[in-house]
Design a protein around this motif. Structure first.
Motif, short mmCIF file in Angstrom:
data_model
loop_
_atom_site.label_atom_id
_atom_site.label_comp_id
_atom_site.label_asym_id
_atom_site.label_seq_id
_atom_site.Cartn_x
_atom_site.Cartn_y
_atom_site.Cartn_z
N ALA A 151 2.59 2.20 -3.45
CA ALA A 151 1.79 2.52 -4.63
C ALA A 151 2.13 3.91 -5.14
O ALA A 151 2.18 4.87 -4.38
CB ALA A 151 0.30 2.43 -4.30
N ARG A 190 -2.26 6.85 -4.86
CA ARG A 190 -3.14 6.29 -3.84
C ARG A 190 -4.33 5.55 -4.45
O ARG A 190 -4.83 4.59 -3.87
CB ARG A 190 -3.63 7.41 -2.92
CG ARG A 190 -2.55 7.94 -1.99
CD ARG A 190 -3.13 9.00 -1.05
NE ARG A 190 -2.17 9.36 -0.01
CZ ARG A 190 -2.45 10.16 1.01
NH1 ARG A 190 -3.65 10.70 1.10
NH2 ARG A 190 -1.53 10.44 1.92
N VAL A 239 0.84 -1.21 0.00
CA VAL A 239 0.00 0.00 0.00
C VAL A 239 0.87 1.25 0.00
O VAL A 239 0.60 2.20 -0.74
CB VAL A 239 -0.95 -0.01 1.21
CG1 VAL A 239 -1.65 1.34 1.37
CG2 VAL A 239 -1.99 -1.12 1.06
N ALA A 297 -3.66 1.78 -4.61
CA ALA A 297 -3.18 1.04 -3.45
C ALA A 297 -4.00 -0.21 -3.18
O ALA A 297 -3.46 -1.32 -3.02
CB ALA A 297 -3.17 1.95 -2.22
#
Length: 364
Positions: A316, A319, A313, A322
């Motif tokens: 990434a 966002r 996450v 993610a």
């Protein structure tokens, strides 16, 4: 946006006032009226304003520090039984956000999860408003208010399923993991074996994973004790080593249906054998060290570690990607780690606490 939110607050107030009479006694039986049309109207309004998400996408209100993205992928066991929801400006309050993931199981698990996702926000709003009205004009503990609201909500939702005229929840149910963010307060309510993991920055500047919730499996000491006291038992089948299940008898045999989690909505065959729908409700104060929280069904955690999930996450590039990156990684791990086994449904919600420009900042 502020004007629209104020208008929605009026709508919510009217809606919640109508819900006050939802739960009543008549001829010894409780009747529940869900205010369905009002709920649908409110959901449509929130969705139109980009504040409600129940499918792939993101929620990013300009006035909020929250940023949420969500993604899911059905497995190959049959109908996708996972559901999720992200609702910004929950209850008409700009500083409140509600997220939830719901993992169905059994023949009608997809319908159970859909139902729980649909009615939970309405009941939570009702009990929250009820608590607010009782405590109006006095000092109150925000966490205790949300905790009591979640406890009542989960009990009512479970009863709703029992009364439902179409959905058969005798051998079907779902796990539910829900969070409320109100300012710097994070409240988590967990029923089942979905999991919330926090990505936060340690004193030495490294990003670390902190598991916030407990996976409620039948073999946990406090869970198995309750199960046995209720007349049930916890067993492992020979063809499922390491998988403990609640059995609806106390003879510790492997006959009959079993359930691999100790808390769930529905599954009434096991409710007299120690299964409960009571949530474990906890809190955390969010600081600038805390970057994001991951909510995911066990389709992720069965094959991905907390640390790896946080790494995926956080790395990434955008966002928006993610949740999708974590879902796709988990799907690949199912093929690598469990060849020959059916891939589980996988759902992920990632809630970032700070705007991108400040998400890397930590407390001095």
């Amino acid at each position: 946006m502020a004007t629209k939110t104020q208008e929605k607050m009026v709508q919510f107030s009217s809606f919640l006032s109508g819900l006050t009479k939802n739960i009543s006694n008549k001829d010894g039986k409780r009747r529940i009226n869900h205010g369905r049309q009002a709920t649908i109207a409110l959901a449509k309004e929130a969705r139109k304003n980009g504040l409600l998400l129940t499918s792939h996408g993101n929620v990013n209100a300009k006035w909020s520090s929250n940023y949420a993205c969500a993604y899911f992928r059905g497995g190959n066991k049959g109908i996708n039984q996972d559901r999720f929801i992200v609702w910004e400006a929950f209850g008409g309050k700009e500083e409140v956000m509600f997220c939830g993931v719901f993992d169905g199981h059994g023949t009608w698990g997809h319908l159970v999860a859909k139902r729980v996702k649909k009615v939970t926000p309405a009941y939570l709003l009702h009990y929250w408003q009820e608590a607010m009205d009782l405590l109006k004009g006095s000092n109150f503990d925000r966490f205790e208010m949300w905790k009591k609201s979640f406890m009542k909500t989960c009990s009512t939702v479970d009863y709703d399923l029992e009364l439902h005229p179409v959905i058969d929840s005798l051998y079907s149910g779902c796990a539910g993991l829900m969070i409320i963010r109100e300012g710097d307060l994070l409240v988590l309510a967990n029923v089942g074996d979905s999991r919330a993991v926090l990505g936060t920055t340690s004193n030495d500047g490294n990003l670390v994973a902190v598991q916030l919730t407990v996976d409620f499996k039948p073999n946990l000491p406090q869970e198995s004790e309750r199960i046995y006291k209720s007349g049930g038992c916890v067993c492992e089948a020979e063809d499922e080593p390491g998988v403990s299940r609640i059995r609806a008898s106390n003879d510790e045999t492997e006959e009959g249906p079993g359930l691999a989690l100790s808390r769930a909505f529905g599954d009434y065959f096991a409710k007299d054998s120690g299964l409960i729908s009571e949530p474990d409700v906890i809190q955390r104060t969010i600081t600038t060290r805390d970057r994001f929280v991951i909510l995911a069904t066990d389709g992720v955690w069965d094959v991905v570690s907390n640390e790896k999930a946080v790494e995926i996450v956080s790395s990434a590039a955008e966002r928006d990607d993610a949740a999708k990156r974590l879902v796709e990684y988990a799907a690949g791990q199912w093929k690598r780690q469990r060849p020959g086994y059916a891939t589980d449904d996988i759902s992920v919600v990632c809630l970032f606490f700070h705007k991108a420009s400040s998400s890397q900042e930590v407390e001095s």
